[in-house]
Scaffold this active site. Structure first.
Site, PDB file in Angstrom:
ATOM      1  N   LEU A 383       0.859  -1.179   0.000  1.00 25.58           N
ATOM      2  CA  LEU A 383       0.000   0.000   0.000  1.00 25.58           C
ATOM      3  C   LEU A 383       0.893   1.226   0.000  1.00 25.58           C
ATOM      4  O   LEU A 383       1.981   1.210   0.599  1.00 25.58           O
ATOM      5  CB  LEU A 383      -0.898   0.021   1.250  1.00 25.58           C
ATOM      6  N   ASP A 384       0.440   2.311  -0.637  1.00 25.41           N
ATOM      7  CA  ASP A 384       1.189   3.563  -0.574  1.00 25.41           C
ATOM      8  C   ASP A 384       1.387   3.963   0.880  1.00 25.41           C
ATOM      9  O   ASP A 384       0.564   3.651   1.745  1.00 25.41           O
ATOM     10  CB  ASP A 384       0.425   4.686  -1.280  1.00 25.41           C
ATOM     11  N   GLN A 385       2.459   4.690   1.149  1.00 25.13           N
ATOM     12  CA  GLN A 385       2.747   5.115   2.512  1.00 25.13           C
ATOM     13  C   GLN A 385       1.575   5.878   3.124  1.00 25.13           C
ATOM     14  O   GLN A 385       1.226   5.690   4.287  1.00 25.13           O
ATOM     15  CB  GLN A 385       3.997   6.005   2.536  1.00 25.13           C
ATOM     16  N   THR A 387      -1.603   5.660   2.339  1.00 19.44           N
ATOM     17  CA  THR A 387      -2.857   4.909   2.317  1.00 19.44           C
ATOM     18  C   THR A 387      -2.953   3.991   3.525  1.00 19.44           C
ATOM     19  O   THR A 387      -1.988   3.329   3.890  1.00 19.44           O
ATOM     20  CB  THR A 387      -2.954   4.069   1.030  1.00 19.44           C
ATOM     21  N   ARG A 484      -5.323   6.955  -7.275  1.00 21.87           N
ATOM     22  CA  ARG A 484      -5.041   8.375  -7.076  1.00 21.87           C
ATOM     23  C   ARG A 484      -4.996   9.126  -8.409  1.00 21.87           C
ATOM     24  O   ARG A 484      -5.524  10.239  -8.534  1.00 21.87           O
ATOM     25  CB  ARG A 484      -3.725   8.532  -6.308  1.00 21.87           C
TER      26      ARG A 484
END
Length: 538
Positions: A383-385, A387, A484
Site C-alpha cells: 500500500l502507498d505510505q 494509504t 489516485r
C-alpha cells in the site's frame, strides 16, 4: 489516571541482555496534549515541523517533574530556556555545522531552481498537445484504412485488369501518403520536444550531482558530530555515538531526537523516568509525511539502536505477550494463522523499508524487530505510505508465492474507499487510463497513451456532502498510484482525493483519505475464501 500503555520504548541491556521498557501512558499523553496547546499559541513553534517529546520523571525526593525536548534545532538554536539541551558534543562542532548547513541550504535552492525549470512545463504542455494530435490523426487513419479495405473488396468484385490495377494503386498511394504523414508528424514532434528534453536531462543530471554533493557534506558533518556526542545511561556510563554504533552508517539526526535527549538529561541529573511520549507538531514535508498532534514511537534507525544503552540501569520488566492488537506496534491484526497475517496499516507508514536512511520505518521492519522468530515473513502486496487499510503478509515462502500468483492473475478482489475534494457527476462507471511512471519524476505516475500500462478502475459514489464525495473504488489492475491518478486526472474523474498533495490537492487535512477497506482471496492452504474488512477510519 491509569490505563494500559499505548506504546513501550524498549531495548536490551548491552551487559545483561534483559529487556528494558519505558511506557507511554494516558497520563503522559495528556501532559503532551497540554504542551501541544502551548505550542499552538506561539508562532515560534509553527514555523517548522518537528518532533517534540515529554518525559515524566521522579526526583530523589519523590516529587515528580516534567521534562520537554525538541528534535534537532528550533529556529537554528540548540539551547532554549525551559527545554532540555542538546546532548553534549554539539557545541564542539557548532561552527562547522553552521557553515555546512549554509552550504546545504544553498544546494537546496539550486535544486529547487532546477526542478522548476520552465522547460519542464513547456515539455509537459507540448507533449499533451502532440498526444492529442497524434490520437486524432491515428483515429482518422484507422477510419481511412477501414474504408480502403472495403473499397478493395468492392473493386475486386466489380473491376477487371487495368481498371482494377489503377484503382488498387490509388488506394496504396493513399496508404503511403498517410505513412509519410505519420513520419513527418513524429519528426515534427521530436524537433519540438528533443531540445526541451535535453535541457531537462541536463538539469536532472545537475540535480543528481548536487544531491550527491549534499549527501557527502551531510555524512562528513554527521561523522564529526557522532564522534563528539556523548550519551549517559542510568548506570552512570558514558559513551559516544561512534562507540555505541561502531562500523554502522548512522543516519542524519542520530542523537538529535527527543528520546535520547530526554533520557540522557534524566540520567545525568539522577532523575527516574516514569513515562515518555513523542509527537509531531508543525507542517510536514513530503519526505517526512507526519501528522500534526499524532504520537510516534522510537524511530527504527536513529533511536531504537540506542534504547538498550540509554535505559540501562532501570528496573527490567518482562516483555508483553504478543496479542492480536499490539498497540506498541500500532498494527492492529485483522487475521492471522500459521501461514499468513493481515494487518490494518495506519497512514504514514511504509509497507516495506525504503532505500534511504530516513525511510526504514515500515510494517515489515517493525514486525521483524518485535517478532524475530517470523524470519520468512514478507509482504504479499503493498500500500502507498499515505494509504491506510488491509496489508497481507505471508509467514511461509510457499504461501507468499501462491498468494502473489493470485495477485498477478487478478484473482484477488480489492475494495478501496476514498473521499474526493469535489462533487462527482456520474454515480458509477469505469476508468481506463494507461499509467506510466516517469523515471525523472518518481514516484509520480501519469497517463501516457504510448508508454503506459493498461489500468482499469471501477467506481461508485457512496455519498456526497457539500463539496466532498465518498467513493468506492475497485481496481481491476494493480498499478502504482492507480486510484489516485484515475481520480485526479481530467480524463478520469478530474477530482483529487482529499489530502493527496502529490496530485494537486490543496485542501487542509491531516491525511490522505484513501483506505484499503476489503480484500477477498482464496487461502492457499485452507482452500477457503477469505473476506477481510478493515473499517474506514474517516
Amino acid at each position: 489516571m491509569t490505563s494500559t500503555p499505548s506504546y513501550w520504548y524498549e531495548g536490551r541491556c548491552p551487559q545483561t541482555g534483559d529487556l528494558l521498557r519505558l511506557p507511554r501512558t494516558a497520563l503522559v499523553e495528556a501532559i503532551a496534549g497540554d504542551l501541544m496547546q502551548q505550542l499552538a499559541r506561539d508562532e515560534i513553534y509553527n514555523r517548522e515541523g518537528k518532533m517534540y517529546g515529554v518525559l515524566l520523571v521522579e526526583l530523589p525526593t519523590g516529587e515528580r517533574q516534567i521534562l520537554k525536548a525538541f528534535s534537532g534545532l528550533l529556529n537554528g538554536c540548540s539551547v532554549i530556556e525551559g527545554w532540555v539541551p542538546s546532548i553534549p558534543g554539539r557545541d564542539e562542532v557548532a561552527k562547522e555545522e553552521a557553515r555546512t548547513l549554509a552550504e546545504l541550504e544553498a544546494i537546496k535552492q539550486e535544486i529547487i531552481t532546477l526542478q522548476q525549470l520552465p522547460a519542464r512545463q513547456q515539455y509537459e504542455t507540448l507533449s499533451y498537445e502532440f498526444e492529442q494530435q497524434w490520437q486524432q490523426m491515428s483515429d482518422g487513419h484507422r477510419h481511412c484504412k477501414h474504408q480502403r479495405h472495403q473499397k478493395r473488396q468492392l473493386f475486386n468484385q466489380q473491376l477487371t485488369q487495368e481498371a482494377l490495377t489503377n484503382a488498387l494503386e490509388q488506394l496504396d498511394a493513399e496508404s503511403r501518403h498517410q505513412g509519410i504523414e505519420r513520419r513527418r508528424f513524429k519528426a515534427k514532434q521530436n524537433a519540438a520536444l528533443q531540445p526541451l528534453q535535453e535541457l531537462i536531462t541536463a538539469a536532472n543530471r545537475e540535480i543528481q550531482e548536487l544531491k550527491q554533493r549534499r549527501k557527502g557534506l551531510s555524512r562528513q558533518l554527521q561523522r564529526q558530530m557522532h564522534a563528539a556526542y556523548s550519551l549517559m545511561n542510568f548506570l552512570g556510563q558514558s559513551l559516544s555515538l561512534q562507540q555505541l554504533m561502531p562500523g554502522s552508517s548512522m543516519p542524519t539526526g542520530t542523537g538529535d531526537c527527543c528520546a535520547p535527549k530526554l533520557l540522557h538529561y534524566a540520567a545525568q541529573h539522577q532523575l527516574t523516568p516514569i513515562a515518555m511520549a513523542e509527537f509531531w507538531w508543525g507542517k510536514s514535508s513530503e519526505t517526512q509525511d507526519k501528522v500534526q498532534g499524532q504520537f510516534y514511537g522510537a524511530c527504527v534507525e536513529r533511536c531504537q539502536p540506542l534504547m538498550g544503552f540509554l535505559l540501562s540501569g532501570l528496573k527490567s520488566r518482562p516483555p508483553a505477550l504478543v496479542t492480536t492488537s499490539d498497540q506498541g506496534l500500532n498494527l492492529p491484526i485483522i487475521y492471522q494463522d500459521q501461514w499468513l497475517i493481515a494487518v490494518d496499516k495506519p497512514p504514514g507508514l511504509l509497507s516495506v523499508p525504503g532505500r534511504h536512511h530516513h525511510s526504514q520505518d515500515s510494517v515489515l521492519s517493525r514486525w521483524h524487530y518485535l517478532y524475530p522468530d517470523d524470519e520468512e515473513i514478507m509482504t504479499v502486496h503493498r500500500l502507498d505510505q499515505e494509504t491506510s487499510g488491509i496489508l497481507l503478509l505471508a509467514r511461509v515462502r510457499e504461501t507468499h508465492r501462491q498468494l502473489s500468483r493470485q495477485f498477478q492473475k487478478r484473482q484477488v478482489h480489492k475494495v478501496y474507499e476514498a473521499i474526493l475534494s469535489g462533487s462527482v457527476s456520474k454515480d458509477q462507471g469505469v476508468i481506463e487510463l494507461p499509467l506510466w511512471g516517469n523515471p525523472q519524476h518518481r514516484p509520480h505516475q501519469q497517463v501516457n497513451w504510448q508508454h503506459g500500462k493498461p489500468s482499469v478502475t471501477r467506481f461508485r459514489v457512496m455519498d456526497t456532502k457539500g463539496d466532498y464525495s465518498r467513493i468506492e473504488f475497485i481496481p481491476l489492475t494493480g498499478r502504482t498510484h492507480q486510484i489516485r491518478v484515475h481520480a485526479a486526472d481530467r480524463r478520469g474523474l478530474g477530482i483529487t482525493i482529499l489530502g493527496d498533495k502529490l496530485y494537486g490537492c490543496s485542501a487542509p487535512t491531516n491525511r490522505l483519505h484513501l483506505h484499503a477497506r476489503e480484500l477477498t482471496f482464496e487461502h492457499p492452504q485452507l482452500k477457503q475464501t477469505i473476506h477481510l474488512i478493515a473499517k474506514t477510519p474517516f
